[in-house]
Design an enzyme around this catalytic site. Structure first.
Site, PDB file in Angstrom:
ATOM      1  N   LYS A  86       5.260  48.507 -14.952  1.00 47.68           N
ATOM      2  CA  LYS A  86       4.714  48.138 -16.252  1.00 47.68           C
ATOM      3  C   LYS A  86       4.627  49.363 -17.165  1.00 47.68           C
ATOM      4  CE  LYS A  86       1.487  45.022 -15.891  1.00 47.68           C
ATOM      5  NZ  LYS A  86       0.144  44.619 -15.424  1.00 47.68           N
ATOM      6  N   ARG A 110      -4.948  47.985 -17.140  1.00 50.42           N
ATOM      7  CA  ARG A 110      -3.950  47.135 -16.484  1.00 50.42           C
ATOM      8  C   ARG A 110      -3.333  47.836 -15.292  1.00 50.42           C
ATOM      9  NH1 ARG A 110       0.229  45.891 -21.178  1.00 50.42           N
ATOM     10  NH2 ARG A 110       0.723  44.108 -19.834  1.00 50.42           N
ATOM     11  N   GLY A 129       0.391  38.647 -10.251  1.00 52.67           N
ATOM     12  CA  GLY A 129      -0.970  38.211  -9.996  1.00 52.67           C
ATOM     13  C   GLY A 129      -1.672  38.960  -8.878  1.00 52.67           C
ATOM     14  N   MET A 165      -2.491  42.343  -8.586  1.00 51.20           N
ATOM     15  CA  MET A 165      -3.468  43.350  -8.939  1.00 51.20           C
ATOM     16  C   MET A 165      -4.227  42.844 -10.165  1.00 51.20           C
ATOM     17  SD  MET A 165      -2.294  45.425  -6.626  1.00 51.20           S
ATOM     18  CE  MET A 165      -2.983  46.993  -7.019  1.00 51.20           C
ATOM     19  N   ARG A 184      10.159  43.531 -18.184  1.00 53.52           N
ATOM     20  CA  ARG A 184      10.752  44.025 -16.942  1.00 53.52           C
ATOM     21  C   ARG A 184      12.003  43.209 -16.679  1.00 53.52           C
ATOM     22  NH1 ARG A 184       5.928  41.248 -13.586  1.00 53.52           N
ATOM     23  NH2 ARG A 184       6.453  39.192 -14.353  1.00 53.52           N
ATOM     24  N   HIS A 235       1.640  30.629 -12.129  1.00 58.16           N
ATOM     25  CA  HIS A 235       1.587  31.451 -10.921  1.00 58.16           C
ATOM     26  C   HIS A 235       2.469  30.876  -9.826  1.00 58.16           C
ATOM     27  CE1 HIS A 235      -0.122  32.663  -6.999  1.00 58.16           C
ATOM     28  NE2 HIS A 235      -0.189  33.842  -7.584  1.00 58.16           N
ATOM     29  N   ARG A 240      29.565  35.250  24.842  1.00 60.23           N
ATOM     30  CA  ARG A 240      28.677  35.300  26.011  1.00 60.23           C
ATOM     31  C   ARG A 240      29.153  34.315  27.059  1.00 60.23           C
ATOM     32  NH1 ARG A 240      23.913  35.090  21.817  1.00 60.23           N
ATOM     33  NH2 ARG A 240      25.548  33.754  21.011  1.00 60.23           N
ATOM     34  N   ARG A 262      32.021  39.295  26.925  1.00 58.43           N
ATOM     35  CA  ARG A 262      31.069  39.996  27.776  1.00 58.43           C
ATOM     36  C   ARG A 262      30.996  39.311  29.132  1.00 58.43           C
ATOM     37  NH1 ARG A 262      24.868  40.228  26.032  1.00 58.43           N
ATOM     38  NH2 ARG A 262      24.928  38.049  26.673  1.00 58.43           N
ATOM     39  N   GLU A 264      23.061  49.371  25.586  1.00 57.62           N
ATOM     40  CA  GLU A 264      21.812  48.623  25.398  1.00 57.62           C
ATOM     41  C   GLU A 264      20.698  49.114  26.296  1.00 57.62           C
ATOM     42  OE1 GLU A 264      22.416  44.495  26.373  1.00 57.62           O
ATOM     43  OE2 GLU A 264      23.873  44.979  27.922  1.00 57.62           O
ATOM     44  N   SER A 321      29.710  48.597  22.197  1.00 56.86           N
ATOM     45  CA  SER A 321      29.084  47.635  21.310  1.00 56.86           C
ATOM     46  C   SER A 321      27.582  47.761  21.524  1.00 56.86           C
ATOM     47  CB  SER A 321      29.568  46.224  21.639  1.00 56.86           C
ATOM     48  OG  SER A 321      28.909  45.300  20.806  1.00 56.86           O
ATOM     49  N   GLY A 378      24.085  46.768  21.871  1.00 54.67           N
ATOM     50  CA  GLY A 378      23.297  45.556  22.078  1.00 54.67           C
ATOM     51  C   GLY A 378      21.874  45.893  21.679  1.00 54.67           C
ATOM     52  N   THR A 379      21.602  45.751  20.390  1.00 55.37           N
ATOM     53  CA  THR A 379      20.339  46.307  19.897  1.00 55.37           C
ATOM     54  C   THR A 379      19.126  45.431  20.195  1.00 55.37           C
ATOM     55  OG1 THR A 379      21.002  45.448  17.745  1.00 55.37           O
ATOM     56  CG2 THR A 379      21.288  47.799  18.124  1.00 55.37           C
ATOM     57  N   ASN A 380      19.341  44.206  20.689  1.00 54.76           N
ATOM     58  CA  ASN A 380      18.173  43.437  21.123  1.00 54.76           C
ATOM     59  C   ASN A 380      17.576  44.099  22.369  1.00 54.76           C
ATOM     60  OD1 ASN A 380      18.892  41.712  19.116  1.00 54.76           O
ATOM     61  ND2 ASN A 380      19.449  40.000  20.439  1.00 54.76           N
ATOM     62  N   ASP A 381      18.417  44.261  23.387  1.00 55.24           N
ATOM     63  CA  ASP A 381      17.929  44.916  24.601  1.00 55.24           C
ATOM     64  C   ASP A 381      17.558  46.372  24.336  1.00 55.24           C
ATOM     65  OD1 ASP A 381      17.627  43.360  26.963  1.00 55.24           O
ATOM     66  OD2 ASP A 381      19.767  42.929  26.899  1.00 55.24           O
ATOM     67  N   CYS A 424      26.305  44.156  18.236  1.00 59.48           N
ATOM     68  CA  CYS A 424      26.345  42.711  18.428  1.00 59.48           C
ATOM     69  C   CYS A 424      24.965  42.116  18.630  1.00 59.48           C
ATOM     70  CB  CYS A 424      27.258  42.343  19.591  1.00 59.48           C
ATOM     71  SG  CYS A 424      26.675  42.965  21.174  1.00 59.48           S
ATOM     72  N   TYR A 458      32.403  47.930  13.057  1.00 59.49           N
ATOM     73  CA  TYR A 458      32.139  46.537  12.704  1.00 59.49           C
ATOM     74  C   TYR A 458      30.719  46.133  13.066  1.00 59.49           C
ATOM     75  CZ  TYR A 458      32.741  45.351  17.670  1.00 59.49           C
ATOM     76  OH  TYR A 458      32.590  45.287  19.034  1.00 59.49           O
TER      77      TYR A 458
HETATM   78  P1  ADP Z   1      -0.206  41.094 -15.073  1.00 57.82           P
HETATM   79  O1  ADP Z   1       0.339  42.214 -14.296  1.00 57.82           O
HETATM   80  O2  ADP Z   1      -0.975  40.125 -14.261  1.00 57.82           O
HETATM   81  O3  ADP Z   1       0.837  40.464 -15.966  1.00 57.82           O
HETATM   82  P2  ADP Z   1      -1.183  42.422 -17.435  1.00 57.82           P
HETATM   83  O4  ADP Z   1      -1.666  43.808 -17.316  1.00 57.82           O
HETATM   84  O5  ADP Z   1       0.173  42.260 -17.992  1.00 57.82           O
HETATM   85  O6  ADP Z   1      -1.311  41.729 -16.020  1.00 57.82           O
HETATM   86  O7  ADP Z   1      -2.245  41.679 -18.319  1.00 57.82           O
HETATM   87  C1  ADP Z   1      -2.717  40.386 -18.160  1.00 57.82           C
HETATM   88  C2  ADP Z   1      -2.564  39.635 -19.469  1.00 57.82           C
HETATM   89  O8  ADP Z   1      -3.252  40.293 -20.519  1.00 57.82           O
HETATM   90  C3  ADP Z   1      -1.136  39.518 -19.917  1.00 57.82           C
HETATM   91  O9  ADP Z   1      -0.944  38.256 -20.484  1.00 57.82           O
HETATM   92  C4  ADP Z   1      -1.004  40.587 -20.947  1.00 57.82           C
HETATM   93  O10 ADP Z   1      -0.005  40.286 -21.865  1.00 57.82           O
HETATM   94  C5  ADP Z   1      -2.375  40.609 -21.570  1.00 57.82           C
HETATM   95  N1  ADP Z   1      -2.721  41.939 -22.086  1.00 57.82           N
HETATM   96  C6  ADP Z   1      -2.736  43.081 -21.397  1.00 57.82           C
HETATM   97  N2  ADP Z   1      -3.058  44.129 -22.169  1.00 57.82           N
HETATM   98  C7  ADP Z   1      -3.250  43.627 -23.393  1.00 57.82           C
HETATM   99  C8  ADP Z   1      -3.603  44.228 -24.653  1.00 57.82           C
HETATM  100  N3  ADP Z   1      -3.791  45.531 -24.784  1.00 57.82           N
HETATM  101  N4  ADP Z   1      -3.723  43.407 -25.706  1.00 57.82           N
HETATM  102  C9  ADP Z   1      -3.523  42.072 -25.569  1.00 57.82           C
HETATM  103  N5  ADP Z   1      -3.201  41.462 -24.450  1.00 57.82           N
HETATM  104  C10 ADP Z   1      -3.067  42.227 -23.349  1.00 57.82           C
HETATM  105 MG    MG Z   2      21.710  42.587  26.389  1.00 58.31          MG
HETATM  106 MG    MG Z   3       1.717  41.038 -17.389  1.00 59.65          MG
END
Ligand code: ADP
Ligand code: MG
Ligand code: MG
Length: 882
Positions: free
Chosen positions: A22, A91, A100, A102, A333, A449, A572, A627, A747, A766, A768-771, A834, A854
């Site tokens: 981010k 953030r 979602g 962190m 992103r 989500h 086998r 084998r 192996e 060859s 035999g990475t399981n054994d 293998c 291979y």
């Molecule tokens: P996540 O990683 O869960 O997307 P974000 O850090 O992007 O979390 O933020 C959660 C929400 O808050 C997102 O919808 C983001 O766009 C909004 N947000 C984050 N910072 C700001 C800001 N400075 N002003 C307005 N909205 C924000």
């Molecule tokens: Mg074997």
């Molecule tokens: Mg976000």
């Protein structure tokens, strides 16, 4: 002292390790001249130090103060200033996007005084100011102070009393603030912190700490994200989408993350802030409709999206906010996408001249390809569609409906297929989503989500299903027309078109699978199949590793060829001793004279020979590594307990053969069969057994023109073992008059350690990475996987099971040693693998780097192996195969 804080103007998109995804992208957008609210990023290194030392690293506070001062002077107001407050968001943002996972806190800087300042600056918009304040307490209470979010949500619902949130006025929100402050006091014993700077520093620490929150830990394990990266923290000045109806917040994609097609794709919500748009508080409008509401903003957004896509040369997803007619970019992103879209987009971008085909190949993964090979629902299936929702993440999932994460996990652990049904999912549902075949929700759109997380996991998801009433407490849902589905009832969901069916819908092969099953030629115009074809062709042209199949019979061999195998890497022979041939093995075990033994072997030989003949015929001159028998003989005998009961019950009238068998079973019983009389040991102890097999191979090879046999001796630990078998085999081959390579499995750790000697007698190795994994770690797979693997994964002893992905640090070193010393003895030594690792992306990259010739894997994994071998040749060491 390291630099811990970077202004948005100082970073760039390549600093993800340090600034998180981010932060790096906020910096990139800032430097592209896009409208990003000013701010700065505290590095993930600061987080790591904080988590290690349990205190902020030295110098960090000063550095933050410096940057905050600069931000304040630039914005012309101080954080939380009473008459005109600067507000910020705190953030999280790690290197890998963790939807979602962190926590983020908005509106930092508000308190009982600055809330009035905010209202005044907003032209007397009290409603907006108090709404912002209550949001701060709610988010802060939940994420920083660890208060149960239900308490806040409950208070809000009660206040609303069925009203829409737009109907609430300033007085309502002011009342809510009082209630919320009461909750905080109640739960923590302290007042809500009024000091803006204290709010900010508490929130920063909480974001650091959220790196180790249980749901973040689960997500990282699932996605194989290292546990020690830490997260960066972004301090970003606030812009407000909840200012009024001329404001709003939205999310957008530059292309459809489901199909890859270009177009306007996103959701927007007027008069709303932050997560509102994905949380499903009100129905969102489509991005297209924003054009009608605010054309200039819409046009600017389109321009920016275009710029971003050209700049990143990939699909981007975007968070934006409109504050009184002014557009602000809050995040971008390179966006997650479905496996099908990944292939389509990669090839679309090639055709648009944005990337070349090499790069396109690096943009898709074997895991995505594997997803595309899954079956889908039969088109003409006559099942009852009970409702439709959004096609949020493709696939065909069938299972029993369950209504909680716990139930999903519980039933899945019993081996049942389940579909997790809920109103909407939250990060707490992650374990349930992982356990389920698919996810069905009644609220939220393609950016909810459930949708985002399911797409990331490649899990089937239908969301926002029409008129679906979910009752979690009664564990059932009601579909339109009054259809009631209770926990345990089977439903089928189609993530490709959004249909929800009652009962089990039959599934059919995917078009990609049909393409592989076919001749490899293009039959139809399907865009996805075309894309897969182009990338696969390029992978085949790029890779150095050959791909062979583990195939024990003609059918598997034929499929392997269709899928592009360049030979059989492991055939086998023990599978050829099962079924009605067991009787013959019993005769062999019971033989008391060499005459009887020879008879038993003579009876087995023609059967083996015809098996080999069929395989040679299918492989048409490609190499076939066979084998010699590997498992202990008692595996082919009746079960000890069953047999003793049978003999005991029969008493004096017991069958003569049964009595003898029982004695043999007793005699051959082993405490640790894995380390017992098997492989080459068996060949040396039972006269004539290996000789019979070699003769069967030789005669079959002679009968099929062009057949290329390779005789492989299992479980060798010393060159002397191999010499005995080799000498005998060579004699037989000469007698029959065919040529075949003679080699060995590596192996047993001792084989790897003495590879230089063993190569004197082996024309190929060859692995035999399981054994080899079992013996290097000293545990038996069958015993440990259930007993303690989950604990080991939890403790981080390993990040992923060493049976799934080759353990480079341990087993990998043995492989490297054997490669080096084996080749030193015999420069033209052929090298392959293998074990099951031969079909695992990360392990394939290792094999490429180790210089093997291979990999051999199950027929269905061959396309994955071809692709990853191509990617490995291109990407090189340390590549990302996730
Ligand atoms: P996540 O990683 O869960 O997307 P974000 O850090 O992007 O979390 O933020 C959660 C929400 O808050 C997102 O919808 C983001 O766009 C909004 N947000 C984050 N910072 C700001 C800001 N400075 N002003 C307005 N909205 C924000
Ligand atoms: Mg074997
Ligand atoms: Mg976000």
């Amino acid at each position: 002292m390291p630099k811990y804080v970077y202004d948005f103007t100082e970073g760039n998109k390549d600093l993800k390790d340090l600034l998180g995804g981010k932060g790096a992208n906020l910096a990139e957008m800032t430097n592209l001249g896009l409208p990003v609210p000013p701010g700065f990023t505290i590095t993930s290194e600061a987080c790591r130090r904080f988590l290690e030392e349990e205190a902020l690293p030295e110098g960090l506070e000063e550095e933050i103060t410096e940057h905050l001062d600069a931000l304040e002077s630039r914005m012309g107001r101080r954080l939380g200033q009473a008459d005109d407050p600067l507000l910020v968001s705190v953030r999280s943002g790690a290197k890998f996007s963790m939807p979602g996972m962190m926590d983020t806190v908005l509106n930092i800087g508000l308190n009982d005084e600055s809330v009035h300042g905010l209202a005044k600056q907003a032209g007397g918009n009290e409603r907006f100011a108090w709404d912002s304040y209550r949001r701060l307490i709610q988010m802060f209470g939940k994420t920083v102070q660890g208060i149960d979010g239900e308490l806040f949500d409950g208070a809000l619902e009660e206040l609303k009393g069925g009203r829409d949130d737009l109907e609430l006025d300033a007085a309502d929100f002011q009342r809510l603030v009082t209630t919320y402050k009461g909750i905080v006091k109640d739960q923590t014993g302290e007042d809500f912190p009024a000091d803006p700077y204290r709010q900010m520093s508490m929130a920063t620490k909480a974001v650091f700490e959220s790196w180790n929150a249980p749901r973040a830990v689960i997500y990282r394990r699932q996605e194989r994200i290292p546990t020690d990266l830490g997260t960066a923290v972004n301090i970003c000045s606030m812009v407000f989408g909840n200012w009024g109806m001329d404001s709003g917040t939205g999310v957008a994609f530059t292309r459809d993350p489901g199909t890859g097609h270009q177009g306007v794709y996103g959701d927007y919500l007027q008069n709303a802030q932050g997560e509102d748009v994905v949380a499903g508080i009100r129905n969102t409008i489509s991005l297209q409709d924003l054009e009608g509401i605010d054309k200039p903003v819409y046009d600017e957004l389109m321009k920016i999206m275009d710029k971003l896509e050209n700049h990143y040369r990939d699909l981007c997803d975007i968070e934006f906010t409109v504050e009184r007619g002014k557009l602000w970019m809050l995040q971008t992103r390179v966006g997650k996408r479905t496996p099908g879209a990944a292939f389509r987009i990669a090839v679309q971008l090639v055709d648009q001249g944005m990337i070349d085909i090499d790069e396109a190949m690096t943009r898709v993964t074997g895991a995505q390809l594997a997803q595309l090979m899954f079956p889908r629902f039969a088109k003409d299936a006559e099942s009852k569609v009970i409702t439709k929702g959004m096609n949020a993440s493709p696939g065909a999932a069938v299972g029993k409906a369950v209504f909680s994460t716990d139930r999903a996990v519980e039933l899945a652990a019993r081996g049942e297929s389940v579909i997790l049904v809920s109103r909407e999912t939250t990060p707490d549902d992650l374990a349930g989503m992982i356990a389920a075949q698919g996810v069905l929700t009644s609220r939220g759109g393609k950016t909810s989500h459930a949708a985002v997380v399911a797409r990331g996991m490649g899990k089937t998801c239908v969301c926002g299903a029409e008129e679906l009433e979910v009752s979690v407490t009664e564990r059932r849902f009601t579909a339109p027309g009054g259809v009631v589905v209770s926990e345990g009832d089977v439903i089928s969901i189609d993530g490709t078109n959004g249909a929800v069916y009652l009962g089990e819908v039959p599934v059919v092969a995917s078009p990609v699978m049909e393409y592989f099953e076919g001749s490899g030629e293009l039959g139809d115009e399907d865009e996805l199949v075309q894309a897969v074809h182009r990338i696969m062709s390029h992978a085949d042209a790029s890779r150095r590793l050959e791909v062979r199949a583990n195939a024990d019979n003609a059918e598997d061999s034929a499929r392997a060829r269709r899928f592009g195998a360049q030979g059989v890497g492991l055939c086998r022979t023990e599978h050829m001793f099962l079924g009605d041939r067991r009787r013959l093995v019993e005769d062999l075990v019971l033989a008391t004279s060499s005459e009887e033994r020879e008879q038993a072997l003579a009876a087995l030989k023609p059967l083996q020979e015809s098996d080999f003949t069929e395989i040679f015929q299918e492989m048409e001159g490609l190499p076939v590594t066979i084998r010699l028998i590997d498992p202990p003989l008692h595996e082919f005998l009746p079960d000890y307990t069953e047999l003793s009961v049978k003999v005991a019950l029969a008493g004096d009238r017991a069958d003569e053969k049964d009595r003898k068998l029982l004695a043999a079973v007793k005699r051959l019983h082993e405490q640790n069969p894995m380390l017992g009389l098997r492989g080459v040991r068996l060949g040396l102890v039972i006269p004539g057994l290996f000789a019979m097999q070699v003769r069967a191979i030789a005669e079959a090879a002679k009968a099929v023109p062009g057949a290329r046999a390779e005789v492989m001796i299992p479980l060798v630990g010393a060159v002397q073992e191999l010499e005995h078998v080799r000498d005998e085999a060579q004699e037989i081959l000469a007698e029959v008059g065919v040529e075949a390579l003679i080699g060995t499995m590596i192996e047993v750790p001792r084989a790897a350690l003495t590879a230089g000697q063993i190569a004197e007698a082996a024309q190929f190795f060859s692995f035999g990475t399981n054994d080899l994994t079992q013996m290097t770690w000293g545990f038996s797979r069958d015993d440990v996987e259930a007993a303690f693997f989950s604990k080991y994964l939890e403790l981080g002893v390993f990040g992923v099971s060493p049976f799934e992905t080759l353990d480079r640090d341990g087993v990998g070193r043995l492989v490297l040693l054997a490669v080096e010393e084996g080749r030193r003895t015999r420069p033209d030594l052929k090298l392959g693998i293998c074990g099951e690792h031969g079909g695992d992306p990360d392990s394939i990259h290792f094999c490429h780097q180790a210089g093997l010739d291979y990999v051999s894997c199950s027929p269905f994994r061959i396309p994955v192996a071809r692709l990853e071998a191509g990617r490995a040749a291109l990407i090189g060491a340390g590549s990302d195969t996730r």
